[in-house]
Design a protein around this motif. Structure first.
Motif, PDB file in Angstrom:
ATOM      1  N   ASN A  92       0.634  -1.110  -0.004  1.00 38.35           N
ATOM      2  CA  ASN A  92       0.022   0.072  -0.202  1.00 38.35           C
ATOM      3  C   ASN A  92       0.892   1.292  -0.073  1.00 38.35           C
ATOM      4  N   GLU A  93       1.852   1.364   0.660  1.00 37.19           N
ATOM      5  CA  GLU A  93       2.682   2.278   0.700  1.00 37.19           C
ATOM      6  C   GLU A  93       3.471   2.792  -0.570  1.00 37.19           C
ATOM      7  N   LEU A  94       3.881   1.517  -1.273  1.00 36.76           N
ATOM      8  CA  LEU A  94       4.670   1.762  -2.508  1.00 36.76           C
ATOM      9  C   LEU A  94       3.484   2.153  -3.522  1.00 36.76           C
ATOM     10  N   ILE A  95       2.267   1.872  -3.354  1.00 35.01           N
ATOM     11  CA  ILE A  95       1.173   2.382  -4.459  1.00 35.01           C
ATOM     12  C   ILE A  95       1.045   3.669  -4.161  1.00 35.01           C
ATOM     13  N   ALA A  96       0.784   4.029  -2.788  1.00 39.42           N
ATOM     14  CA  ALA A  96       0.448   5.235  -2.398  1.00 39.42           C
ATOM     15  C   ALA A  96       1.412   6.453  -2.841  1.00 39.42           C
ATOM     16  N   CYS A  97       2.857   6.101  -2.951  1.00 39.50           N
ATOM     17  CA  CYS A  97       3.987   7.049  -2.945  1.00 39.50           C
ATOM     18  C   CYS A  97       4.351   7.079  -4.570  1.00 39.50           C
ATOM     19  N   ASN A  98       3.706   6.308  -5.364  1.00 31.28           N
ATOM     20  CA  ASN A  98       4.035   6.068  -6.816  1.00 31.28           C
ATOM     21  C   ASN A  98       3.000   6.859  -7.399  1.00 31.28           C
ATOM     22  N   GLU A  99       3.262   8.033  -8.294  1.00 25.55           N
ATOM     23  CA  GLU A  99       2.375   8.728  -8.937  1.00 25.55           C
ATOM     24  C   GLU A  99       1.743   8.272  -9.974  1.00 25.55           C
ATOM     25  N   ALA A 100       2.316   7.174 -10.703  1.00 19.12           N
ATOM     26  CA  ALA A 100       1.827   6.382 -11.671  1.00 19.12           C
ATOM     27  C   ALA A 100       0.813   5.383 -11.596  1.00 19.12           C
ATOM     28  N   ALA A 101       1.059   4.884 -10.178  1.00 22.72           N
ATOM     29  CA  ALA A 101       0.102   3.814  -9.707  1.00 22.72           C
ATOM     30  C   ALA A 101      -1.189   4.262  -9.411  1.00 22.72           C
ATOM     31  N   SER A 102      -2.244   3.161  -9.389  1.00 24.62           N
ATOM     32  CA  SER A 102      -3.621   3.702  -9.128  1.00 24.62           C
ATOM     33  C   SER A 102      -3.744   3.461  -7.521  1.00 24.62           C
ATOM     34  N   ASN A 103      -4.412   4.330  -7.236  1.00 20.60           N
ATOM     35  CA  ASN A 103      -4.561   4.406  -5.786  1.00 20.60           C
ATOM     36  C   ASN A 103      -5.953   3.483  -5.370  1.00 20.60           C
ATOM     37  N   ARG A 104      -6.489   2.973  -6.471  1.00 19.26           N
ATOM     38  CA  ARG A 104      -7.646   1.910  -6.344  1.00 19.26           C
ATOM     39  C   ARG A 104      -7.176   0.685  -5.713  1.00 19.26           C
ATOM     40  N   LEU A 105      -5.735   0.499  -5.823  1.00 26.75           N
ATOM     41  CA  LEU A 105      -5.254  -0.666  -5.377  1.00 26.75           C
ATOM     42  C   LEU A 105      -4.659  -0.895  -3.983  1.00 26.75           C
ATOM     43  N   ILE A 106      -4.887   0.333  -3.278  1.00 28.97           N
ATOM     44  CA  ILE A 106      -4.581   0.204  -1.881  1.00 28.97           C
ATOM     45  C   ILE A 106      -5.634  -0.411  -1.368  1.00 28.97           C
ATOM     46  N   ASP A 107      -5.553  -1.317  -0.242  1.00 25.33           N
ATOM     47  CA  ASP A 107      -6.478  -1.927   0.548  1.00 25.33           C
ATOM     48  C   ASP A 107      -7.291  -2.833  -0.618  1.00 25.33           C
ATOM     49  N   VAL A 108      -6.666  -3.467  -1.563  1.00 26.78           N
ATOM     50  CA  VAL A 108      -7.361  -4.400  -2.654  1.00 26.78           C
ATOM     51  C   VAL A 108      -7.574  -5.598  -2.028  1.00 26.78           C
ATOM     52  N   GLU A 109      -6.718  -6.104  -0.873  1.00 26.99           N
ATOM     53  CA  GLU A 109      -7.350  -7.248  -0.293  1.00 26.99           C
ATOM     54  C   GLU A 109      -8.526  -7.301   0.513  1.00 26.99           C
ATOM     55  N   ASP A 110      -9.295  -6.219   0.493  1.00 24.63           N
ATOM     56  CA  ASP A 110     -10.551  -6.320   1.358  1.00 24.63           C
ATOM     57  C   ASP A 110     -11.695  -6.160   0.419  1.00 24.63           C
ATOM     58  N   ILE A 111     -11.470  -6.322  -0.982  1.00 20.92           N
ATOM     59  CA  ILE A 111     -12.614  -6.358  -1.945  1.00 20.92           C
ATOM     60  C   ILE A 111     -13.190  -7.732  -2.014  1.00 20.92           C
ATOM     61  N   THR A 112     -14.145  -7.785  -2.811  1.00 21.38           N
ATOM     62  CA  THR A 112     -14.759  -9.214  -2.976  1.00 21.38           C
ATOM     63  C   THR A 112     -14.035  -9.870  -3.899  1.00 21.38           C
ATOM     64  N   GLN A 113     -14.402 -11.224  -4.068  1.00 22.07           N
ATOM     65  CA  GLN A 113     -13.689 -11.864  -5.150  1.00 22.07           C
ATOM     66  C   GLN A 113     -14.295 -11.765  -6.537  1.00 22.07           C
ATOM     67  N   GLU A 114     -15.436 -11.391  -6.677  1.00 20.90           N
ATOM     68  CA  GLU A 114     -16.050 -10.963  -8.079  1.00 20.90           C
ATOM     69  C   GLU A 114     -15.128  -9.656  -8.296  1.00 20.90           C
ATOM     70  N   GLU A 115     -14.889  -8.553  -7.529  1.00 22.93           N
ATOM     71  CA  GLU A 115     -14.062  -7.458  -7.921  1.00 22.93           C
ATOM     72  C   GLU A 115     -12.568  -8.019  -8.188  1.00 22.93           C
ATOM     73  N   LEU A 116     -12.065  -9.042  -7.444  1.00 25.17           N
ATOM     74  CA  LEU A 116     -10.479  -9.199  -7.649  1.00 25.17           C
ATOM     75  C   LEU A 116     -10.423 -10.018  -9.236  1.00 25.17           C
ATOM     76  N   ASP A 117     -11.559 -10.684  -9.418  1.00 22.92           N
ATOM     77  CA  ASP A 117     -11.583 -11.219 -10.799  1.00 22.92           C
ATOM     78  C   ASP A 117     -11.773 -10.208 -11.846  1.00 22.92           C
ATOM     79  N   THR A 118     -12.421  -9.158 -11.697  1.00 21.97           N
ATOM     80  CA  THR A 118     -12.595  -7.947 -12.569  1.00 21.97           C
ATOM     81  C   THR A 118     -10.940  -7.363 -12.690  1.00 21.97           C
ATOM     82  N   LEU A 119     -10.464  -7.110 -11.650  1.00 21.61           N
ATOM     83  CA  LEU A 119      -9.222  -6.521 -11.733  1.00 21.61           C
ATOM     84  C   LEU A 119      -8.198  -7.626 -12.417  1.00 21.61           C
ATOM     85  N   LYS A 120      -8.159  -8.649 -12.174  1.00 24.53           N
ATOM     86  CA  LYS A 120      -7.346  -9.760 -12.727  1.00 24.53           C
ATOM     87  C   LYS A 120      -7.486  -9.772 -14.095  1.00 24.53           C
ATOM     88  N   ASN A 121      -8.823  -9.820 -14.488  1.00 20.32           N
ATOM     89  CA  ASN A 121      -9.134  -9.663 -16.148  1.00 20.32           C
ATOM     90  C   ASN A 121      -8.549  -8.384 -16.873  1.00 20.32           C
TER      91      ASN A 121
END
Length: 168
Positions: A92-121
């Motif tokens: 999360n720290e690496l994502i938060a400090c990188n301008e090019a990274a999407s902050n949507r991935l911070i705390d991605v471990e707390d999203i649903t399996q369906e949302e994880l599958d969407t991100l994986k796709n």
């Protein structure tokens, strides 16, 4: 030196369990623990003829290994949970400090399996786009993947076209 993040200390059973779990996990993963376990099994096997390979003799090893396995599951799970949280915080720290990274991935471990599958796709599509480029350093962000891909493709085509123009 103490960490500034340690503003409150755990007390009671939880703190004692964490301390014990950390020590047991380190010890159980050592080569000495393996040697001790191996020696105990060897000793048990050697004593077989003395006990005429009785049911009680077999029950000793079965019961012992079952109890140890049962308790180790909880100890190892506690250690894995702690390690997982620490790893997620570092990512999360690496994502938060990188301008090019999407902050949507911070705390991605707390999203649903369906949302994880969407991100994986999505990342599978990005990988496909990157493979088409045949370039190691091609990358895309979540929000602008197609646009950046098109910009990079156009830039590469222009670069190739400019190399083919010969001055007269």
């Amino acid at each position: 030196m103490t960490s500034s993040l340690n503003t409150s200390r755990k007390t009671g059973f939880s703190a004692k369990f964490e301390t014990i779990a950390n020590k047991v996990t380190r010890l159980a993963g050592s080569s000495y623990a393996f040697l001790i376990a191996f020696a105990l099994i060897l000793l048990w096997g050697i004593t077989g003829p003395f006990f005429h390979f009785s049911d009680t003799w077999q029950l000793v090893i079965n019961t012992s290994t079952t109890i140890v396995t049962f308790l180790m599951v909880f100890i190892i799970q506690q250690s894995q949970n702690k390690d997982s949280i620490a790893l997620q915080l570092k990512l999360n720290e690496l994502i938060a400090c990188n301008e090019a990274a999407s902050n949507r991935l911070i705390d991605v471990e707390d999203i649903t399996q369906e949302e994880l599958d969407t991100l994986k796709n999505f990342y599978v599509k990005l990988a496909t786009l990157a493979k088409k480029e045949n370039e190691l350093f091609s990358s895309h962000s979540i929000d602008e993947a197609a646009d950046i891909h098109n910009q990079k493709s156009q830039f590469a085509k222009n670069r190739v076209a400019n190399r083919n123009i010969k001055p007269e």
